[in-house]
Design a protein around this motif. Structure first.
Motif, PDB file in Angstrom:
ATOM      1  N   ARG A  71      -0.109 -66.976 -36.856  1.00 25.91           N
ATOM      2  CA  ARG A  71      -1.282 -67.827 -36.618  1.00 25.91           C
ATOM      3  C   ARG A  71      -0.819 -69.274 -36.609  1.00 25.91           C
ATOM      4  O   ARG A  71      -0.119 -69.711 -37.534  1.00 25.91           O
ATOM      5  CB  ARG A  71      -2.321 -67.596 -37.719  1.00 25.91           C
ATOM      6  N   ARG A  92      -8.533 -70.731 -23.037  1.00 25.43           N
ATOM      7  CA  ARG A  92      -9.284 -69.474 -23.010  1.00 25.43           C
ATOM      8  C   ARG A  92      -9.001 -68.684 -21.717  1.00 25.43           C
ATOM      9  O   ARG A  92      -9.012 -67.451 -21.722  1.00 25.43           O
ATOM     10  CB  ARG A  92     -10.781 -69.757 -23.178  1.00 25.43           C
ATOM     11  N   ALA A  95      -5.744 -66.972 -22.322  1.00 25.38           N
ATOM     12  CA  ALA A  95      -5.947 -65.841 -23.228  1.00 25.38           C
ATOM     13  C   ALA A  95      -6.500 -64.623 -22.490  1.00 25.38           C
ATOM     14  O   ALA A  95      -6.183 -63.482 -22.812  1.00 25.38           O
ATOM     15  CB  ALA A  95      -6.884 -66.244 -24.364  1.00 25.38           C
ATOM     16  N   LYS A  96      -7.319 -64.882 -21.490  1.00 20.28           N
ATOM     17  CA  LYS A  96      -7.917 -63.789 -20.714  1.00 20.28           C
ATOM     18  C   LYS A  96      -6.934 -63.184 -19.713  1.00 20.28           C
ATOM     19  O   LYS A  96      -6.821 -61.963 -19.597  1.00 20.28           O
ATOM     20  CB  LYS A  96      -9.154 -64.296 -19.979  1.00 20.28           C
ATOM     21  N   ASN A 194      -6.046 -54.022 -19.538  1.00 16.02           N
ATOM     22  CA  ASN A 194      -5.102 -54.318 -20.634  1.00 16.02           C
ATOM     23  C   ASN A 194      -4.642 -53.063 -21.378  1.00 16.02           C
ATOM     24  O   ASN A 194      -4.290 -53.131 -22.559  1.00 16.02           O
ATOM     25  CB  ASN A 194      -5.709 -55.309 -21.630  1.00 16.02           C
ATOM     26  N   TYR A 238      -1.131 -62.017 -24.835  1.00 14.53           N
ATOM     27  CA  TYR A 238      -2.513 -62.487 -24.786  1.00 14.53           C
ATOM     28  C   TYR A 238      -2.859 -63.216 -26.083  1.00 14.53           C
ATOM     29  O   TYR A 238      -3.120 -62.574 -27.107  1.00 14.53           O
ATOM     30  CB  TYR A 238      -3.457 -61.308 -24.548  1.00 14.53           C
ATOM     31  N   SER A 240      -4.862 -64.906 -28.968  1.00 14.36           N
ATOM     32  CA  SER A 240      -6.170 -64.477 -29.479  1.00 14.36           C
ATOM     33  C   SER A 240      -6.661 -65.436 -30.553  1.00 14.36           C
ATOM     34  O   SER A 240      -5.936 -66.337 -30.991  1.00 14.36           O
ATOM     35  CB  SER A 240      -6.074 -63.049 -30.042  1.00 14.36           C
ATOM     36  N   ASN A 241      -7.908 -65.226 -30.965  1.00 18.43           N
ATOM     37  CA  ASN A 241      -8.524 -66.019 -32.046  1.00 18.43           C
ATOM     38  C   ASN A 241      -8.406 -67.525 -31.791  1.00 18.43           C
ATOM     39  O   ASN A 241      -8.070 -68.298 -32.687  1.00 18.43           O
ATOM     40  CB  ASN A 241      -7.891 -65.671 -33.397  1.00 18.43           C
ATOM     41  N   PHE A 257      -4.637 -70.704 -32.839  1.00 25.19           N
ATOM     42  CA  PHE A 257      -4.530 -69.474 -32.055  1.00 25.19           C
ATOM     43  C   PHE A 257      -3.534 -68.525 -32.706  1.00 25.19           C
ATOM     44  O   PHE A 257      -2.715 -68.937 -33.540  1.00 25.19           O
ATOM     45  CB  PHE A 257      -4.083 -69.795 -30.613  1.00 25.19           C
ATOM     46  N   SER A 258      -3.614 -67.265 -32.317  1.00 25.78           N
ATOM     47  CA  SER A 258      -2.699 -66.241 -32.822  1.00 25.78           C
ATOM     48  C   SER A 258      -1.865 -65.689 -31.675  1.00 25.78           C
ATOM     49  O   SER A 258      -2.371 -65.512 -30.564  1.00 25.78           O
ATOM     50  CB  SER A 258      -3.477 -65.096 -33.484  1.00 25.78           C
TER      51      SER A 258
END
Length: 291
Positions: A71, A92, A95-96, A194, A238, A240-241, A257-258
């Protein structure tokens, strides 16, 4: 940190378990493991740079690789409200759609001379006696060719698939249950959902190679004579968070972000900024700030 605890507990550093390394210039948290008999010695531990946040008991010690991910929380300065919105939108989107899983510039040394040194070592032009340095240089060599392969695939994706990663027949795919496969027919539906992710080669022995169309590109970045064990590495990851917190008074955006283990936060930041950095660039930037 390991050295500090090894001295305190009067035991070899190798007896202290940890899952991976952390960034040198950062405030980090890290789990370590020691035998429970040493717990009383930790009760009054004090150090100017290290603080024990919590203690718990487990039936197993921590080993290298026992890590799901990291993280990150990074402060970006001199950011206005409009830029903050753009950064969050781009983050974002990445990330997608997925982030190319390049090895970061840190992997290749301050002046990127490690790649040339690794090639000279493997040609027999340079002799390296230290086994740890030798192992490191081999990993640099593998990482360099992975990055070159991934760059080629990203360029191909831009040219032929509107920048979305283009799967090829014979790509080595990793499923969610950890299985590798090389299908001749491209599973575009599973990829879009995915359920599978393409992988790239870390050249060496005893590992999957791509087939068919994908192999035509991969073989240009392969060394089939390398005796060290090879691996596959996800071509895309990807993030996440994702969380963005803008502090107007300080013109600062905190981006959190993670990422999965083995991936680089700097690569995510490079992708957001749309530029590549080197260790030399970062060092020069730091010196400018000091002046």
């Amino acid at each position: 940190m390991i050295a500090v605890f090894a001295e305190l507990l009067e035991l070899p550093a190798q007896k202290i378990g940890y899952a991976g390394l952390k960034d040198k210039h950062a405030t980090t948290t890290q789990y370590i493991s020691v035998e429970s008999k040493y717990e009383p010695l930790l009760k009054n531990f004090q150090h100017k740079n290290i603080k024990i946040l919590e203690k718990t008991r487990h039936s197993h010690s921590i080993r290298m690789g026992d890590l799901k991910g990291n993280r990150f929380s990074i402060n970006l300065y001199d950011v206005d409200l409009m830029d903050a919105g753009k950064i969050e939108k781009v983050a974002r989107k990445i990330a997608k759609n997925g982030l190319p899983n390049y090895f970061g510039y840190q992997r290749f040394g301050r002046d990127e001379g490690s790649v040339a040194q690794a090639k000279d070592m493997l040609k027999g032009e340079v002799f390296i006696e230290d086994s740890k340095i030798k192992s490191f240089l081999i990993s640099v060599y593998q990482s360099h060719y992975f990055n070159e392969w991934l760059r080629e695939r990203i360029i191909l994706s831009r040219e032929k698939n509107n920048s979305e990663f283009l799967l090829l027949s014979g790509d080595v795919l990793l499923s969610k249950d950890g299985k590798l496969s090389t299908p001749k027919i491209v599973p575009t539906k599973e990829f879009a959902q995915n359920k599978v992710v393409p992988t790239g080669l870390l050249c060496g022995r005893d590992t999957f190679r791509a087939k068919y169309e994908a192999r035509e590109i991969e073989e240009r970045f392969d060394d089939e004579f390398l005796q060290e064990k090879g691996q596959r590495r996800e071509a895309l990851i990807y993030p996440s968070n994702i969380e963005c917190k803008f502090v107007k008074k300080e013109t600062m955006l905190t981006l959190s972000f993670s990422l999965p283990k083995g991936s680089y936060a700097t690569v995510f930041l490079e992708s957001i900024a749309g530029k590549n950095y080197t260790a030399k660039d970062v060092k020069q930037d730091k010196s400018k700030k000091k002046r």
